[in-house]
Design a protein around this motif. Structure first.
Motif, short mmCIF file in Angstrom:
data_model
loop_
_atom_site.label_atom_id
_atom_site.label_comp_id
_atom_site.label_asym_id
_atom_site.label_seq_id
_atom_site.Cartn_x
_atom_site.Cartn_y
_atom_site.Cartn_z
N VAL A 38 -33.18 3.48 12.30
CA VAL A 38 -32.57 4.55 11.51
C VAL A 38 -31.12 4.72 11.96
N SER A 39 -30.21 4.71 10.99
CA SER A 39 -28.79 4.83 11.30
C SER A 39 -28.18 6.00 10.54
N PRO A 40 -27.59 6.95 11.25
CA PRO A 40 -26.88 8.03 10.57
C PRO A 40 -25.44 7.61 10.26
N PHE A 41 -24.94 7.99 9.10
CA PHE A 41 -23.55 7.76 8.73
C PHE A 41 -22.98 9.07 8.22
N HIS A 42 -22.00 9.61 8.94
CA HIS A 42 -21.39 10.86 8.52
C HIS A 42 -20.64 10.66 7.20
N HIS A 43 -20.60 11.72 6.41
CA HIS A 43 -19.90 11.65 5.12
C HIS A 43 -18.45 11.19 5.28
N GLN A 44 -17.75 11.76 6.30
CA GLN A 44 -16.36 11.37 6.52
C GLN A 44 -16.24 9.87 6.80
N TRP A 45 -17.17 9.34 7.58
CA TRP A 45 -17.11 7.91 7.93
C TRP A 45 -17.34 7.05 6.70
N LEU A 46 -18.33 7.39 5.90
CA LEU A 46 -18.62 6.61 4.70
C LEU A 46 -17.46 6.65 3.72
N ARG A 47 -16.92 7.84 3.51
CA ARG A 47 -15.80 7.94 2.55
C ARG A 47 -14.58 7.20 3.08
N ASP A 48 -14.35 7.28 4.38
CA ASP A 48 -13.21 6.61 5.02
C ASP A 48 -13.32 5.09 4.87
N ASN A 49 -14.53 4.57 4.81
CA ASN A 49 -14.75 3.12 4.76
C ASN A 49 -15.17 2.62 3.39
N CYS A 50 -14.96 3.42 2.38
CA CYS A 50 -15.29 2.97 1.01
C CYS A 50 -14.50 1.71 0.69
N PRO A 51 -15.19 0.62 0.26
CA PRO A 51 -14.50 -0.64 0.02
C PRO A 51 -14.07 -0.86 -1.43
N CYS A 52 -14.11 0.17 -2.26
CA CYS A 52 -13.81 -0.01 -3.68
C CYS A 52 -12.32 -0.30 -3.88
N PRO A 53 -11.94 -0.85 -5.03
CA PRO A 53 -10.53 -1.21 -5.28
C PRO A 53 -9.57 -0.03 -5.27
N GLY A 94 -16.67 13.21 -7.58
CA GLY A 94 -16.75 12.21 -8.63
C GLY A 94 -16.50 10.78 -8.18
N HIS A 95 -15.99 10.58 -6.97
CA HIS A 95 -15.77 9.22 -6.48
C HIS A 95 -17.11 8.56 -6.16
N ARG A 96 -17.16 7.22 -6.33
CA ARG A 96 -18.38 6.48 -6.04
C ARG A 96 -18.07 5.36 -5.05
N SER A 97 -18.97 5.20 -4.08
CA SER A 97 -18.83 4.16 -3.05
C SER A 97 -20.09 3.29 -3.04
N ARG A 98 -19.88 2.00 -2.75
CA ARG A 98 -21.00 1.06 -2.70
C ARG A 98 -20.83 0.19 -1.46
N PHE A 99 -21.84 0.18 -0.59
CA PHE A 99 -21.74 -0.49 0.71
C PHE A 99 -22.71 -1.65 0.82
N ASP A 100 -22.17 -2.81 1.15
CA ASP A 100 -22.97 -4.01 1.39
C ASP A 100 -23.86 -3.79 2.61
N PRO A 101 -25.15 -4.09 2.54
CA PRO A 101 -26.06 -3.79 3.66
C PRO A 101 -25.75 -4.60 4.92
N GLY A 102 -25.28 -5.85 4.76
CA GLY A 102 -24.91 -6.64 5.93
C GLY A 102 -23.72 -6.03 6.65
N TRP A 103 -22.72 -5.63 5.87
CA TRP A 103 -21.54 -4.99 6.46
C TRP A 103 -21.92 -3.66 7.12
N LEU A 104 -22.77 -2.89 6.43
CA LEU A 104 -23.15 -1.57 6.93
C LEU A 104 -23.90 -1.68 8.26
N ARG A 105 -24.82 -2.63 8.34
CA ARG A 105 -25.58 -2.82 9.58
C ARG A 105 -24.66 -3.29 10.71
#
Length: 387
Positions: A38-53, A94-105
């Motif tokens: 189980v891995s926690p990801f804080h909202h700030q961390w996820l938004r900071d690392n959003c890989p979208c264009p 309204g922003h959307r983020s999508r994270f690759d599972p290999g990168w996330l792990r």
């Protein structure tokens, strides 16, 4: 299998474990993996690392988003795992983020993942005088990237290698050094000639013995790699001597912790002065990285200024300094070998201390050429070759 590279990187990441579920909490997202981690990801961390264009420029793959431009209390309105196994987060704004599972792990920061990641990082292989010297073939290194990678890994992990079959024409060294990257120029030039001469601006350009040292400890950043290429070696004497400075530092840490601490904490000034330049640097002899591991040795007695320490520290510094130099003279640590024409040394100058026995220029010519490449260039070249 390797997952597709995210926009934020040029590498691909192995799918160690698939995403098995996701739960949104007040300030974080809890991800459950198929292997039950189980891995926690804080909202700030996820938004900071959003890989979208919108957040990462797809050409350079460098971030354009600055986290200060996002609300500090940003909330995930919806989370899910899509058909491709990626983590999807719809944010409240309204922003959307999508994270690759290999990168996330690979970037998960739960305790187990961080411990796993630290354990997988390259480790220095400490050596003593009985080191089976890693030897490589010049034509292979010049023409085969797989052979090149194996050489560079040995330089990174062991810190001392030899290459044989190198052409003996002056300037040939530049070609193999440039297989790694560009050469670092110094006040001694791009390539420097190690020969005995009357108007020497360094003890290296005499026939004296040189004690164990690192080159250019007088600089803010010592050169990472040093190359020494033998063109001619007909003189009697002049054998090369090496010790693993990291191995000596770790032995000192175990055998004399007080001396080790003194060399880590009390700075020493090194000076390199000639008719046209004057370089000075104040730094400890042993440098540690953020994890407390030895990362650099800075040592050249012939380039050292007078110690400048407090009255209380001065006896500690002298005792530690004497102990360190005495250890470099112990046979258990020393590797000695004569370099022949067409052979070169490539070693980590911030780790492997090198020395030279005195030689007699009256018995024959001795001509080496040398150059420097920064350690960052070595590490970058390894990563590019691996990907």
């Amino acid at each position: 299998m390797n997952t597709a590279a995210a926009f934020a990187d040029f590498r691909t990441y192995p799918l160690i474990s698939a995403l098995a579920g996701v739960q949104a909490l007040t300030d974080r997202v809890m991800v459950k993996w198929a292997d039950d981690r189980v891995s926690p990801f804080h909202h700030q961390w996820l938004r900071d690392n959003c890989p979208c264009p919108l957040c990462v420029y797809t050409v350079t793959r460098e971030q354009v988003l600055e986290i200060v431009d996002v609300e500090e209390d940003l909330v995930a309105a919806e989370t899910s795992v899509d058909a491709q196994g990626c983590l999807c987060v719809a944010w409240q704004d309204g922003h959307r983020s999508r994270f690759d599972p290999g990168w996330l792990r690979a970037h998960a920061y739960d305790d187990e993942s961080r411990t796993e990641r630290r354990a997988s990082k390259p480790q220095s292989r400490l050596w003593h005088g009985d080191l089976p010297l890693p030897v490589f073939d010049y034509p292979a290194l010049m023409n085969d990237n797989d052979a090149l990678l194996q050489w560079l890994l040995a330089v990174r992990d062991i810190g001392l290698t030899q290459v044989r079959g190198v052409p003996t024409e002056p300037g040939s060294l530049k070609l193999i050094a440039q297989r790694i990257s560009f050469i670092r120029e110094s006040n001694f030039g791009v390539l420097f000639n190690v020969q005995s001469k009357a108007d020497a601006d360094s003890n290296a350009y005499t026939a004296f013995n040189l004690p164990l040292h690192s080159d250019l400890p007088t600089r803010e950043l010592q050169p990472g790699l040093q190359f020494l290429h033998c063109l001619v070696n007909d003189a009697e004497g002049g054998e090369s001597i090496f010790v693993d400075g990291f191995a000596i530092a770790e032995a000192l840490r175990q055998e004399d912790p007080e001396a080790f601490q003194a060399l880590c904490e009390i700075p020493v000034e090194f000076r390199n002065k000639d008719r046209h330049s004057d370089y000075r640097r104040l730094a400890p002899i042993i440098a540690l990285d953020a994890c407390g591991q030895v990362s650099e040795i800075r040592m050249a007695n012939f380039l050292r200024g007078p110690f400048d320490a407090s009255v209380e520290q001065m006896p500690k510094l002298y005792r530690a300094y004497r102990r360190f130099i005495a250890m470099t003279r112990e046979p258990r640590f020393r590797l000695m070998q004569r370099l022949n024409p067409g052979e070169l040394w490539c070693f980590d100058n911030r780790r492997t201390l090198h020395a030279r026995n005195a030689f007699d220029p009256g018995t024959g010519a001795r001509h080496f050429q040398g150059c420097y490449v920064d350690r960052d260039e070595l590490l970058s070249r390894i990563l590019v070759l691996q990907r």
